[in-house]
Design a protein around this motif. Structure first.
Motif, short mmCIF file in Angstrom:
data_model
loop_
_atom_site.label_atom_id
_atom_site.label_comp_id
_atom_site.label_asym_id
_atom_site.label_seq_id
_atom_site.Cartn_x
_atom_site.Cartn_y
_atom_site.Cartn_z
N TRP A 287 0.82 -1.21 0.00
CA TRP A 287 0.00 0.00 0.00
C TRP A 287 0.85 1.25 0.00
N ALA A 288 2.04 1.18 0.61
CA ALA A 288 2.94 2.33 0.57
C ALA A 288 3.37 2.62 -0.87
N ALA A 289 3.60 1.56 -1.65
CA ALA A 289 3.96 1.74 -3.06
C ALA A 289 2.79 2.27 -3.88
N ILE A 290 1.58 1.88 -3.49
CA ILE A 290 0.39 2.33 -4.23
C ILE A 290 0.06 3.78 -3.92
N LEU A 291 0.19 4.17 -2.65
CA LEU A 291 -0.25 5.50 -2.22
C LEU A 291 0.87 6.54 -2.21
N GLY A 292 2.11 6.12 -2.48
CA GLY A 292 3.24 7.03 -2.42
C GLY A 292 3.17 8.16 -3.43
N LYS A 293 4.12 9.10 -3.29
CA LYS A 293 4.16 10.26 -4.17
C LYS A 293 4.32 9.85 -5.61
N ASN A 294 5.14 8.83 -5.84
CA ASN A 294 5.34 8.31 -7.19
C ASN A 294 4.66 6.95 -7.36
N GLY A 295 3.61 6.73 -6.58
CA GLY A 295 2.94 5.45 -6.59
C GLY A 295 1.97 5.29 -7.75
N VAL A 296 1.26 4.19 -7.71
CA VAL A 296 0.35 3.84 -8.80
C VAL A 296 -0.76 4.87 -8.97
N ILE A 297 -1.38 5.29 -7.84
CA ILE A 297 -2.51 6.22 -7.92
C ILE A 297 -2.08 7.55 -8.50
N ASN A 298 -0.98 8.11 -8.01
CA ASN A 298 -0.51 9.41 -8.52
C ASN A 298 -0.01 9.31 -9.95
N THR A 299 0.54 8.17 -10.32
CA THR A 299 0.98 7.98 -11.70
C THR A 299 -0.21 8.03 -12.65
N ILE A 300 -1.29 7.37 -12.25
CA ILE A 300 -2.51 7.38 -13.08
C ILE A 300 -3.10 8.78 -13.15
N LEU A 301 -3.14 9.48 -12.00
CA LEU A 301 -3.71 10.83 -11.97
C LEU A 301 -2.93 11.80 -12.84
N THR A 302 -1.60 11.77 -12.72
CA THR A 302 -0.78 12.68 -13.52
C THR A 302 -0.86 12.34 -15.01
N THR A 303 -0.99 11.06 -15.32
CA THR A 303 -1.14 10.65 -16.72
C THR A 303 -2.43 11.19 -17.32
N LEU A 304 -3.48 11.23 -16.50
CA LEU A 304 -4.77 11.73 -16.96
C LEU A 304 -4.86 13.25 -16.90
N GLY A 305 -3.78 13.90 -16.42
CA GLY A 305 -3.76 15.36 -16.39
C GLY A 305 -4.19 15.97 -15.08
N PHE A 306 -4.41 15.17 -14.05
CA PHE A 306 -4.81 15.68 -12.74
C PHE A 306 -3.58 15.90 -11.87
N ASN A 307 -3.77 16.67 -10.82
CA ASN A 307 -2.69 16.91 -9.87
C ASN A 307 -2.52 15.70 -8.95
N ALA A 308 -1.29 15.46 -8.55
CA ALA A 308 -1.01 14.36 -7.62
C ALA A 308 -1.60 14.68 -6.25
N VAL A 309 -2.03 13.67 -5.55
CA VAL A 309 -2.62 13.83 -4.22
C VAL A 309 -1.70 13.23 -3.17
N ASN A 310 -1.73 13.82 -2.00
CA ASN A 310 -0.89 13.35 -0.90
C ASN A 310 -1.73 12.45 0.01
N ILE A 311 -1.63 11.14 -0.16
CA ILE A 311 -2.41 10.19 0.62
C ILE A 311 -1.55 9.48 1.65
N LEU A 312 -0.33 9.11 1.24
CA LEU A 312 0.55 8.38 2.16
C LEU A 312 0.90 9.24 3.37
N TYR A 313 1.03 8.59 4.52
CA TYR A 313 1.35 9.23 5.80
C TYR A 313 0.22 10.13 6.27
N THR A 314 -1.01 9.71 6.00
CA THR A 314 -2.19 10.41 6.51
C THR A 314 -3.13 9.39 7.15
N ASP A 315 -4.16 9.90 7.79
CA ASP A 315 -5.17 9.02 8.38
C ASP A 315 -5.86 8.17 7.32
#
Length: 280
Positions: free
Chosen positions: A115-143
């Motif tokens: 999950w750390a790899a998925i939610l990280g700054k360069n993780g899967v979720i942010n990679t998909i978001l940036t590819t689609l033109g959205f801003n990266a989100v900060n999820i890792l190290y949060t509640d």
């Protein structure tokens, strides 16, 4: 003779329980009610008085909130999943249950690190978001990251007991309710859900207990930016070396878990009635 033979066979389990359950529990109780003065252990309630410190109250509140939130989310996801599996063909049920159990075959730490790899700054979720033109989100190290980790790791503990109850439910009660004119919503709310309450109660207990005491998930996905009840206990025993206060926190956590189990058991007993009777 048979009674003596059974007692003899049970003796290894009694010894095992005494060494690894009873004795450690007694040591925890001893340390929680004592403190060291001049190299001597003296009775004291100071360890429990420290629990009212606003810092620790905040830790307790955050732990309870995350544990309750993860339990509710697991119930909202797990109940429909268990119901769908229970209504599937018998030949497919084993495969569907295996999909929930399969991740549990992997090491707990590896599942959480994933999950750390998925939610990280360069993780899967942010990679998909940036590819689609959205801003990266900060999820890792949060509640949110900790909550996702809890739901992922503990969801099977909610699905399995509910599925077990639903799969053994007498389908004649459902058919009888439908013959009496009940629609699908009434059948579910008046028959299926009440009859599945033992599984729901077991699932809630099995999810809440590890969620409120976990420290690995919050440590890896929370990044040590905030502390939960399990982290506090680990810190007192492993880092600070204050076994007395750590034991007091452990006793508090055990009491909290026992109270929740007693509540769920009472709720389970009160709801243990024939669902079909609720139609009238």
């Amino acid at each position: 003779m048979k009674k003596n033979s059974n007692s003899y066979l049970a003796s290894p389990y009694i010894v095992w329980s005494a060494i690894f359950i009873v004795i450690p529990l007694l040591l925890i109780v001893f340390f929680s009610f004592t403190k060291q003065e001049s190299g001597q252990y003296v009775f004291s309630l100071d360890n429990f008085n420290r629990l009212i410190n606003p810092i620790y109250i905040k830790v307790f509140g955050r732990s309870l909130w995350l544990a309750l939130s993860s339990t509710i989310i697991c119930l909202l996801i797990g109940y429909p999943a268990a119901y769908i599996i229970s209504t599937a063909k018998v030949s497919r049920r084993g495969t569907l249950i295996l999909l929930f159990i399969l991740p549990m075959w992997m090491n707990f730490l590896l599942r959480t690190y994933a999950w750390a790899a998925i939610l990280g700054k360069n993780g899967v979720i942010n990679t998909i978001l940036t590819t689609l033109g959205f801003n990266a989100v900060n999820i890792l190290y949060t509640d949110v990251a900790v909550l996702l980790g809890m739901v992922y790791n503990f969801l099977p503990f909610m699905v399995l007991p509910i599925y077990t109850v639903l799969s053994k439910m007498d389908k004649d009660l459902v058919n009888a309710a439908e013959d009496l004119g009940a629609n699908k919503i009434q059948v579910f709310t008046k028959v299926i859900f009440p009859l599945s309450m033992p599984g729901v109660a077991s699932g809630i207990t099995m999810v809440f207990m590890p969620a409120v005491s976990t420290f690995v998930i919050s440590k890896l996905l929370g990044g040590g930016q905030f502390m939960l009840l399990g982290n506090l206990i680990e810190q007192q025993f492993m880092s600070v070396g204050d076994w007395h206060f750590g034991s007091a926190v452990s006793i508090f956590m055990m009491i909290m878990i026992l109270l929740s189990m007693a509540f769920m058991n009472k709720f389970d007993n009160d709801s243990n009635k024939e669902g079909g009777g609720l139609l009238f």
